[in-house]
Design an enzyme around this catalytic site. Structure first.
Site, PDB file in Angstrom:
ATOM      1  N   ASN A 120      32.009 -33.878  41.681  1.00  0.00           N
ATOM      2  CA  ASN A 120      31.072 -33.634  42.764  1.00  0.00           C
ATOM      3  C   ASN A 120      31.677 -32.621  43.723  1.00  0.00           C
ATOM      4  OD1 ASN A 120      28.471 -34.706  44.121  1.00  0.00           O
ATOM      5  ND2 ASN A 120      29.991 -34.501  45.744  1.00  0.00           N
ATOM      6  N   ARG A 170       5.709  15.279  29.230  1.00  0.00           N
ATOM      7  CA  ARG A 170       4.714  14.705  30.133  1.00  0.00           C
ATOM      8  C   ARG A 170       5.187  13.416  30.802  1.00  0.00           C
ATOM      9  NH1 ARG A 170       0.305  15.104  25.397  1.00  0.00           N
ATOM     10  NH2 ARG A 170       2.262  15.102  24.216  1.00  0.00           N
ATOM     11  N   LEU A 213       8.952   9.825  13.795  1.00  0.00           N
ATOM     12  CA  LEU A 213       9.171  11.062  14.531  1.00  0.00           C
ATOM     13  C   LEU A 213       9.611  10.741  15.959  1.00  0.00           C
ATOM     14  CD1 LEU A 213       7.736  12.046  12.065  1.00  0.00           C
ATOM     15  CD2 LEU A 213       6.165  13.355  13.484  1.00  0.00           C
ATOM     16  N   ASN A 219       2.460   9.103  26.335  1.00  0.00           N
ATOM     17  CA  ASN A 219       2.931  10.437  26.719  1.00  0.00           C
ATOM     18  C   ASN A 219       3.333  10.493  28.182  1.00  0.00           C
ATOM     19  OD1 ASN A 219       2.350  11.463  24.135  1.00  0.00           O
ATOM     20  ND2 ASN A 219       0.212  11.701  24.699  1.00  0.00           N
ATOM     21  N   LYS A 262      11.846  10.393  25.601  1.00  0.00           N
ATOM     22  CA  LYS A 262      10.681   9.519  25.782  1.00  0.00           C
ATOM     23  C   LYS A 262      10.748   8.240  24.968  1.00  0.00           C
ATOM     24  CE  LYS A 262       6.698  10.708  23.914  1.00  0.00           C
ATOM     25  NZ  LYS A 262       5.398  11.382  23.726  1.00  0.00           N
TER      26      LYS A 262
HETATM   27  C1  UD1 Z   1       0.122  13.576  18.165  1.00  0.00           C
HETATM   28  C2  UD1 Z   1      -0.864  14.081  17.099  1.00  0.00           C
HETATM   29  C3  UD1 Z   1      -2.290  13.785  17.568  1.00  0.00           C
HETATM   30  C4  UD1 Z   1      -2.426  12.275  17.799  1.00  0.00           C
HETATM   31  C5  UD1 Z   1      -1.382  11.777  18.780  1.00  0.00           C
HETATM   32  C6  UD1 Z   1      -1.419  10.257  18.824  1.00  0.00           C
HETATM   33  C7  UD1 Z   1       0.096  16.122  16.066  1.00  0.00           C
HETATM   34  C8  UD1 Z   1       0.059  17.594  16.028  1.00  0.00           C
HETATM   35  N1  UD1 Z   1      -0.715  15.523  16.948  1.00  0.00           N
HETATM   36  O1  UD1 Z   1      -0.108  14.318  19.347  1.00  0.00           O
HETATM   37  O2  UD1 Z   1      -3.217  14.191  16.591  1.00  0.00           O
HETATM   38  O3  UD1 Z   1      -3.732  11.973  18.293  1.00  0.00           O
HETATM   39  O4  UD1 Z   1      -0.066  12.178  18.350  1.00  0.00           O
HETATM   40  O5  UD1 Z   1      -0.518   9.715  19.730  1.00  0.00           O
HETATM   41  O6  UD1 Z   1       0.825  15.525  15.299  1.00  0.00           O
HETATM   42  N2  UD1 Z   1       7.888  14.927  17.752  1.00  0.00           N
HETATM   43  C9  UD1 Z   1       9.013  15.360  17.086  1.00  0.00           C
HETATM   44  N3  UD1 Z   1       9.210  16.696  16.938  1.00  0.00           N
HETATM   45  C10 UD1 Z   1       8.363  17.625  17.423  1.00  0.00           C
HETATM   46  C11 UD1 Z   1       7.207  17.172  18.104  1.00  0.00           C
HETATM   47  C12 UD1 Z   1       6.989  15.825  18.250  1.00  0.00           C
HETATM   48  O7  UD1 Z   1       9.800  14.566  16.603  1.00  0.00           O
HETATM   49  O8  UD1 Z   1       8.626  18.807  17.243  1.00  0.00           O
HETATM   50  C13 UD1 Z   1       7.685  13.481  17.908  1.00  0.00           C
HETATM   51  C14 UD1 Z   1       7.703  13.055  19.371  1.00  0.00           C
HETATM   52  O9  UD1 Z   1       8.999  12.682  19.780  1.00  0.00           O
HETATM   53  C15 UD1 Z   1       6.731  11.891  19.397  1.00  0.00           C
HETATM   54  C16 UD1 Z   1       5.787  12.150  18.212  1.00  0.00           C
HETATM   55  O10 UD1 Z   1       6.434  13.125  17.417  1.00  0.00           O
HETATM   56  O11 UD1 Z   1       7.374  10.656  19.192  1.00  0.00           O
HETATM   57  C17 UD1 Z   1       4.433  12.653  18.660  1.00  0.00           C
HETATM   58  O12 UD1 Z   1       4.606  13.855  19.392  1.00  0.00           O
HETATM   59  P1  UD1 Z   1       3.727  14.193  20.662  1.00  0.00           P
HETATM   60  O13 UD1 Z   1       4.183  15.490  21.214  1.00  0.00           O
HETATM   61  O14 UD1 Z   1       3.675  13.039  21.581  1.00  0.00           O
HETATM   62  O15 UD1 Z   1       2.291  14.416  19.975  1.00  0.00           O
HETATM   63  P2  UD1 Z   1       0.860  14.306  20.631  1.00  0.00           P
HETATM   64  O16 UD1 Z   1       0.564  15.531  21.404  1.00  0.00           O
HETATM   65  O17 UD1 Z   1       0.728  13.020  21.346  1.00  0.00           O
HETATM   66 CA    CA Z   2       2.126  11.332  21.713  1.00  0.00          CA
END
Ligand code: UD1
Ligand code: CA
Length: 456
Positions: free
Chosen positions: A376, A15, A8, A227, A22
């Site tokens: 040299n 953040r 993902l 994050n 990111k």
């Molecule tokens: C997520 C988890 C949380 C976990 C944490 C660990 C969920 C709902 N929560 O939270 O339980 O403890 O990771 O690091 O899954 N992303 C997408 N599309 C979206 C949203 C996010 O591709 O619509 C990707 C982001 O680019 C990222 C990853 O998913 O690489 C995680 O997303 P992020 O928003 O960082 O999730 P957390 O709030 O950290």
């Molecule tokens: Ca995250």
């Protein structure tokens, strides 16, 4: 059992407060997303789909990986929605899918293998990679039942007071049975504090269908999710330590690992000693028995064996065995320096080859030149490679002696076994065996000082 993976990587990462997506922020010189892809592949999982959205083209361009496929999540509606965007990739597949977040760069091959193995052995529908942490702020919590079984994952922002106290966090890395995952994804909603479709909700859905869910607890350090810039620096420190330990275990001495910055893909030979404050970047390869003294930066370069380098910058170049470089040398891209050569202080070399045994000891600029062996260079030689319009080439044969403060105006050829007198400005060919003198003859005017009334 068939295995594949989703990563993902569609979010902007609010953040981290950056114009760059990111997952393209680097940890030890490599994009976080690239770290994740490389670890998955090292665990022998080759079918990898990356979900991209924010900065999709830039992500593809920077990751430069022809073996992964991509799915687009045009609007970032949550991690569950992101996985739904890869339904086309999952279609018709049976087996296990590993799901990874592009912001967890420290995950190790061995842990990925363990997660897949336990998932398959226990015949789980889902297996979560979790970790126990002192401060789980911001992470989803693993809620367990009376007999310690996993019940669900609750996001930090949705936790009640009791759940906030749970210190087992969700790493956002999981294994799922592909068909059961696809089925459960159809049932998630966005009724939560963030109004997002959470992938984490799939766990509770599987449980309510009496499917088996497990968790593999691993070391928190590996699961750190980046994050913010603070977490980026934490990840950097952890990975730097890991890289430094690996080199020390391979027989490299790091005098002060805390001030030694070695990027992930650098290779270093045995019995090389690295002094404090060095930065080794990119695809750099350093041979054995080298001494890398303080304050050097070496980028994408190949350094031979028994090379001494001190306080110098070396970019995209090759340095031969037994050569010494620095202090304060600047070796610019596309330079090749031979064996047993000496590149001394305040010497800049650009896009040139320098033959074996040649000495360029002090205060010299060499650009766009081919220099032979056993030459040299006196102090203060300048290869005048630029005429204001074009960069021209200089050729210098073997066993040439270039006197101090000479200018070699390019294009010019200086053949083997030649001498250039100090202070000469050379503009035409010097043939083998010749001494070239190109400076005004000295004239002494006697009594001049007295005549001018300057004598003391
Ligand atoms: C997520 C988890 C949380 C976990 C944490 C660990 C969920 C709902 N929560 O939270 O339980 O403890 O990771 O690091 O899954 N992303 C997408 N599309 C979206 C949203 C996010 O591709 O619509 C990707 C982001 O680019 C990222 C990853 O998913 O690489 C995680 O997303 P992020 O928003 O960082 O999730 P957390 O709030 O950290
Ligand atoms: Ca995250």
């Amino acid at each position: 059992m068939y295995k594949c993976a989703l990563v993902l990587a569609a979010g902007q990462g609010k953040r981290i407060k950056s114009d760059l997506p990111k997952v393209l922020h680097k940890v030890c010189g490599k994009e976080m997303l690239k770290h994740v892809i490389d670890s998955i592949r090292s665990a022998d999982i080759d079918d990898i789909d990356v979900i991209i959205g924010k900065g999709a083209d830039l992500v593809k361009e920077r990751i430069e990986d022809k073996k992964v496929s991509y799915s687009l999540q045009a609007e970032q509606l949550g991690t569950g929605h992101a996985v739904k965007c890869a339904l086309e990739f999952l279609k018709g597949k049976k087996g296990v899918v590993g799901i990874f977040a592009g912001d967890t760069p420290l995950i190790k091959q061995s842990t990925i293998e363990k997660l897949f193995n336990e998932h398959i052995e226990n015949q789980n529908s889902a297996t979560i990679l979790s970790a126990i942490v002192d401060d789980p702020t911001g992470y989803g919590r693993i809620v367990r039942g009376k007999s310690n079984e996993v019940l669900k994952i609750v996001e930090h922002k949705d936790c009640n007071e009791e759940e906030l106290k749970i210190n087992e966090m969700n790493s956002a890395i999981y294994c799922f049975d592909i068909e059961l995952l696809v089925d459960a994804l159809g049932k998630i909603n966005n009724n939560n504090n963030q109004g997002e479709y959470y992938l984490t909700d799939v766990i509770e859905i599987l449980k309510s269908n009496n499917k088996k869910v497990g968790a593999v607890i691993t070391d928190f350090e590996e699961t750190i999710g980046v994050n913010s810039r603070v977490q980026l620096a934490q990840a950097e420190e952890i990975l730097r330590n890991r890289i430094n330990l690996m080199h020390m275990e391979n027989g490299v001495t790091l005098i002060d690992p805390k001030t030694t910055y070695i990027e992930s893909d650098v290779e270093i030979g045995k019995d090389t000693i690295i002094y404090p404050n060095n930065i080794l970047e990119g695809n750099t390869k350093i041979g054995s028995n080298c001494l890398i003294y303080q304050n050097s930066r070496i980028v994408n370069s190949v350094i031979g064996e028994e090379v001494d380098i001190q306080a110098s910058v070396i970019l995209d170049s090759n340095i031969g065995d037994n050569t010494t470089v620095g202090p304060f040398a600047y070796i610019r891209p596309e330079t090749t320096i031979g064996k047993h050569a000496r590149i001394g202080d305040f010497v800049e070399i650009k896009k040139s080859t320098i033959g074996d045994g040649t000495k360029v000891s002090h205060l010299t600029y060499i650009g766009d030149a081919e220099v032979g062996a056993e030459c040299n260079f006196g102090c203060g030689t300048v290869v005048v490679n630029y005429d204001g319009k074009n960069k021209n080439k200089t050729i210098i044969g073997d066993h040439s002696f270039v006197g101090c403060n000479a200018n070699l105006v390019s294009p010019v050829t200086i053949h083997d076994n030649t001498y250039i007198a100090a202070g000469s400005t050379i503009t035409s060919e010097v043939k083998e065996g010749e001494l070239a003198v190109a400076r005004a003859k000295q004239r002494n005017i006697s009594g001049w000082v007295e005549k001018k009334g300057l004598k003391k």
